[in-house]
Design a protein around this motif. Sequence first.
Motif, PDB file in Angstrom:
ATOM      1  N   ILE A 191       0.837  -1.112   0.017  1.00 31.32           N
ATOM      2  CA  ILE A 191      -0.141  -0.101  -0.143  1.00 31.32           C
ATOM      3  C   ILE A 191       0.979   1.268  -0.034  1.00 31.32           C
ATOM      4  O   ILE A 191       0.678   2.149  -0.852  1.00 31.32           O
ATOM      5  N   ALA A 192       1.736   1.228   0.915  1.00 31.88           N
ATOM      6  CA  ALA A 192       2.609   2.591   1.061  1.00 31.88           C
ATOM      7  C   ALA A 192       3.416   2.779  -0.385  1.00 31.88           C
ATOM      8  O   ALA A 192       3.798   3.995  -0.787  1.00 31.88           O
ATOM      9  N   ALA A 193       3.877   1.644  -1.036  1.00 27.91           N
ATOM     10  CA  ALA A 193       4.536   1.886  -2.341  1.00 27.91           C
ATOM     11  C   ALA A 193       3.647   2.234  -3.365  1.00 27.91           C
ATOM     12  O   ALA A 193       4.205   2.938  -4.552  1.00 27.91           O
ATOM     13  N   ALA A 194       2.198   2.385  -3.225  1.00 31.16           N
ATOM     14  CA  ALA A 194       1.331   2.855  -4.261  1.00 31.16           C
ATOM     15  C   ALA A 194       1.056   4.113  -4.001  1.00 31.16           C
ATOM     16  O   ALA A 194       0.158   4.974  -4.789  1.00 31.16           O
ATOM     17  N   LEU A 195       1.158   4.882  -2.733  1.00 29.19           N
ATOM     18  CA  LEU A 195       0.611   6.120  -2.265  1.00 29.19           C
ATOM     19  C   LEU A 195       1.858   7.319  -2.848  1.00 29.19           C
ATOM     20  O   LEU A 195       2.922   7.108  -2.757  1.00 29.19           O
ATOM     21  N   PRO A 196       1.131   8.358  -3.022  1.00 24.88           N
ATOM     22  CA  PRO A 196       2.076   9.297  -3.469  1.00 24.88           C
ATOM     23  C   PRO A 196       3.016   9.753  -2.520  1.00 24.88           C
ATOM     24  O   PRO A 196       4.278  10.089  -2.823  1.00 24.88           O
ATOM     25  N   LEU A 197       2.861   9.662  -1.133  1.00 23.55           N
ATOM     26  CA  LEU A 197       3.816   9.841  -0.264  1.00 23.55           C
ATOM     27  C   LEU A 197       4.743   8.882   0.157  1.00 23.55           C
ATOM     28  O   LEU A 197       5.608   8.786   0.890  1.00 23.55           O
ATOM     29  N   ARG A 198       4.330   7.564  -0.605  1.00 20.34           N
ATOM     30  CA  ARG A 198       5.162   6.507  -0.370  1.00 20.34           C
ATOM     31  C   ARG A 198       5.222   5.922   1.073  1.00 20.34           C
ATOM     32  O   ARG A 198       6.402   5.620   1.603  1.00 20.34           O
ATOM     33  N   LYS A 199       4.237   6.063   1.910  1.00 17.92           N
ATOM     34  CA  LYS A 199       4.198   5.714   2.847  1.00 17.92           C
ATOM     35  C   LYS A 199       2.934   5.613   3.705  1.00 17.92           C
ATOM     36  O   LYS A 199       1.792   6.100   3.053  1.00 17.92           O
ATOM     37  N   VAL A 200       2.645   4.979   4.741  1.00 17.20           N
ATOM     38  CA  VAL A 200       1.113   5.262   5.401  1.00 17.20           C
ATOM     39  C   VAL A 200       1.207   5.892   6.621  1.00 17.20           C
ATOM     40  O   VAL A 200       2.306   5.914   7.232  1.00 17.20           O
ATOM     41  N   ASP A 256      -8.541  24.861  20.679  1.00 14.00           N
ATOM     42  CA  ASP A 256      -9.358  26.188  20.506  1.00 14.00           C
ATOM     43  C   ASP A 256      -8.660  26.626  19.167  1.00 14.00           C
ATOM     44  O   ASP A 256      -8.744  27.666  18.637  1.00 14.00           O
ATOM     45  N   LYS A 257      -7.336  26.038  18.850  1.00 12.01           N
ATOM     46  CA  LYS A 257      -6.707  26.456  17.497  1.00 12.01           C
ATOM     47  C   LYS A 257      -7.715  26.304  16.249  1.00 12.01           C
ATOM     48  O   LYS A 257      -7.516  26.706  15.164  1.00 12.01           O
ATOM     49  N   ALA A 258      -8.570  25.311  16.490  1.00 11.96           N
ATOM     50  CA  ALA A 258      -9.694  24.980  15.320  1.00 11.96           C
ATOM     51  C   ALA A 258     -11.134  25.632  15.642  1.00 11.96           C
ATOM     52  O   ALA A 258     -11.997  25.126  15.235  1.00 11.96           O
ATOM     53  N   SER A 259     -10.984  26.662  16.242  1.00  5.87           N
ATOM     54  CA  SER A 259     -12.278  27.177  16.866  1.00  5.87           C
ATOM     55  C   SER A 259     -13.004  27.791  15.607  1.00  5.87           C
ATOM     56  O   SER A 259     -14.475  28.130  16.108  1.00  5.87           O
ATOM     57  N   SER A 260     -12.803  27.949  14.468  1.00  2.83           N
ATOM     58  CA  SER A 260     -13.484  28.419  13.400  1.00  2.83           C
ATOM     59  C   SER A 260     -13.748  27.181  12.604  1.00  2.83           C
ATOM     60  O   SER A 260     -14.268  27.402  11.233  1.00  2.83           O
ATOM     61  N   ILE A 261     -13.359  25.966  12.833  1.00  8.37           N
ATOM     62  CA  ILE A 261     -13.536  24.787  12.051  1.00  8.37           C
ATOM     63  C   ILE A 261     -14.814  23.994  12.483  1.00  8.37           C
ATOM     64  O   ILE A 261     -14.521  23.407  13.620  1.00  8.37           O
ATOM     65  N   THR A 262     -15.885  23.735  11.472  1.00  9.46           N
ATOM     66  CA  THR A 262     -16.751  22.803  12.045  1.00  9.46           C
ATOM     67  C   THR A 262     -17.551  22.135  10.764  1.00  9.46           C
ATOM     68  O   THR A 262     -17.453  22.956   9.704  1.00  9.46           O
ATOM     69  N   GLY A 263     -17.974  20.931  10.837  1.00  4.14           N
ATOM     70  CA  GLY A 263     -18.649  20.526   9.797  1.00  4.14           C
ATOM     71  C   GLY A 263     -17.762  19.893   8.710  1.00  4.14           C
ATOM     72  O   GLY A 263     -18.344  19.594   7.676  1.00  4.14           O
ATOM     73  N   SER A 264     -16.629  19.734   8.959  1.00  4.32           N
ATOM     74  CA  SER A 264     -15.374  19.479   8.022  1.00  4.32           C
ATOM     75  C   SER A 264     -14.972  17.961   8.015  1.00  4.32           C
ATOM     76  O   SER A 264     -14.732  17.492   9.182  1.00  4.32           O
ATOM     77  N   ARG A 265     -14.608  17.500   6.919  1.00  3.11           N
ATOM     78  CA  ARG A 265     -13.858  16.023   7.068  1.00  3.11           C
ATOM     79  C   ARG A 265     -12.433  16.423   6.571  1.00  3.11           C
ATOM     80  O   ARG A 265     -12.298  17.180   5.699  1.00  3.11           O
ATOM     81  N   HIS A 266     -11.518  15.760   7.586  1.00  2.00           N
ATOM     82  CA  HIS A 266      -9.946  16.037   7.251  1.00  2.00           C
ATOM     83  C   HIS A 266      -9.461  14.723   6.708  1.00  2.00           C
ATOM     84  O   HIS A 266      -9.097  13.740   7.639  1.00  2.00           O
ATOM     85  N   GLU A 267      -8.919  14.453   5.570  1.00  3.26           N
ATOM     86  CA  GLU A 267      -8.285  13.617   5.094  1.00  3.26           C
ATOM     87  C   GLU A 267      -6.807  13.462   5.241  1.00  3.26           C
ATOM     88  O   GLU A 267      -6.074  14.354   5.145  1.00  3.26           O
ATOM     89  N   ILE A 268      -6.513  12.166   5.852  1.00  2.00           N
ATOM     90  CA  ILE A 268      -4.951  11.938   6.568  1.00  2.00           C
ATOM     91  C   ILE A 268      -4.691  10.663   5.893  1.00  2.00           C
ATOM     92  O   ILE A 268      -4.709   9.586   6.687  1.00  2.00           O
ATOM     93  N   ASP A 269      -4.344  10.644   4.385  1.00  2.62           N
ATOM     94  CA  ASP A 269      -4.064   9.239   3.879  1.00  2.62           C
ATOM     95  C   ASP A 269      -2.910   9.327   3.020  1.00  2.62           C
ATOM     96  O   ASP A 269      -2.936   8.380   2.267  1.00  2.62           O
ATOM     97  N   CYS A 270      -1.912  10.023   3.228  1.00  6.72           N
ATOM     98  CA  CYS A 270      -0.676   9.994   2.447  1.00  6.72           C
ATOM     99  C   CYS A 270      -1.081  10.196   0.871  1.00  6.72           C
ATOM    100  O   CYS A 270      -0.368   9.710  -0.056  1.00  6.72           O
ATOM    101  N   GLY A 271      -2.130  10.908   0.611  1.00  4.37           N
ATOM    102  CA  GLY A 271      -2.614  10.999  -0.953  1.00  4.37           C
ATOM    103  C   GLY A 271      -3.359   9.893  -1.583  1.00  4.37           C
ATOM    104  O   GLY A 271      -3.712  10.044  -2.631  1.00  4.37           O
ATOM    105  N   LEU A 272      -3.782   9.047  -0.888  1.00 10.61           N
ATOM    106  CA  LEU A 272      -4.554   7.875  -1.505  1.00 10.61           C
ATOM    107  C   LEU A 272      -5.831   8.284  -2.097  1.00 10.61           C
ATOM    108  O   LEU A 272      -6.283   7.833  -3.321  1.00 10.61           O
TER     109      LEU A 272
END
Length: 258
Positions: free
Chosen positions: A208-217, A233-249
């Motif tokens: 899987i890692a070899a196939a991802l843009p960042l070459r890692k998981v 509190d640093k994200a106090s203006s963020i709501t209703g959002s989805r945040h992808e953390i997938d090494c570019g998958l």
Amino acid sequence: MEFSEKVVLITGASAGIGEACALKFAKSGALLSLVGRNVENLNKVAEQCEQFCGNKPLAIKADISVAEDVEMTVKETISHFGKIDVLVNNAGVLLMAGIMDDISSFDSMLATNVRGTYLITQKAIPHLIVAKGNIVNVSSIVSNVAVPAIMPYCMTKAALDMFTKCLALDLGPKGVRVNAVNPGPVNTALFKRNGINDEVNNQMFENIAAALPLRKVSTSEDVAELVAFLASDKASSITGSRHEIDCGLHLGDPVLRA
């Protein structure tokens, strides 16, 4: 990020991403209510957290697919700490199942990933409104990337993303933020619990890692960092959002390569 005196309730805290979240919040001074089904693992995580912050977490053995356990979890947390500032809905079940497999796999994943998460959120909301707190739902990249071999799991995570959006609209005027974190492949014990041995599991993640843009998981710790940021509190203006953390998958395989 500082969570001193903040009460953070984390489901599925006995391993994987939930464990990493518990340790991250502990290092930031949070007061922790840790929920899981594996008591031995849960107590080990609680002990590690206490070493980091000096505060003894409340460890609760509970299965969020059981309504009575959900009720007990929120009551014990409030009885012990008096409030809930952050709810991390991390508990989830992944079973290798497609459309032709027995419906029991679908029912099991729906019971925890959707219904259980819905229930514990419902019970926690009155306390989150008082605290002007927030919710972070641990979803998955497969909520938006189709994988037929785990179709029911994909469906439950897609439901969790919509749950996040609807909750954010509903609770925003009451001062409560709601966001989702959508990890890609993370080398936890999820697949091992489906009968995959260490050798096959490690080879699978190398491929899987070899196939991802960042070459890692991503690691569980990577995901925990994002969860903590969204809860802060640093994200106090963020709501209703989805945040992808997938090494570019989610970008897919390019049609043309340089």
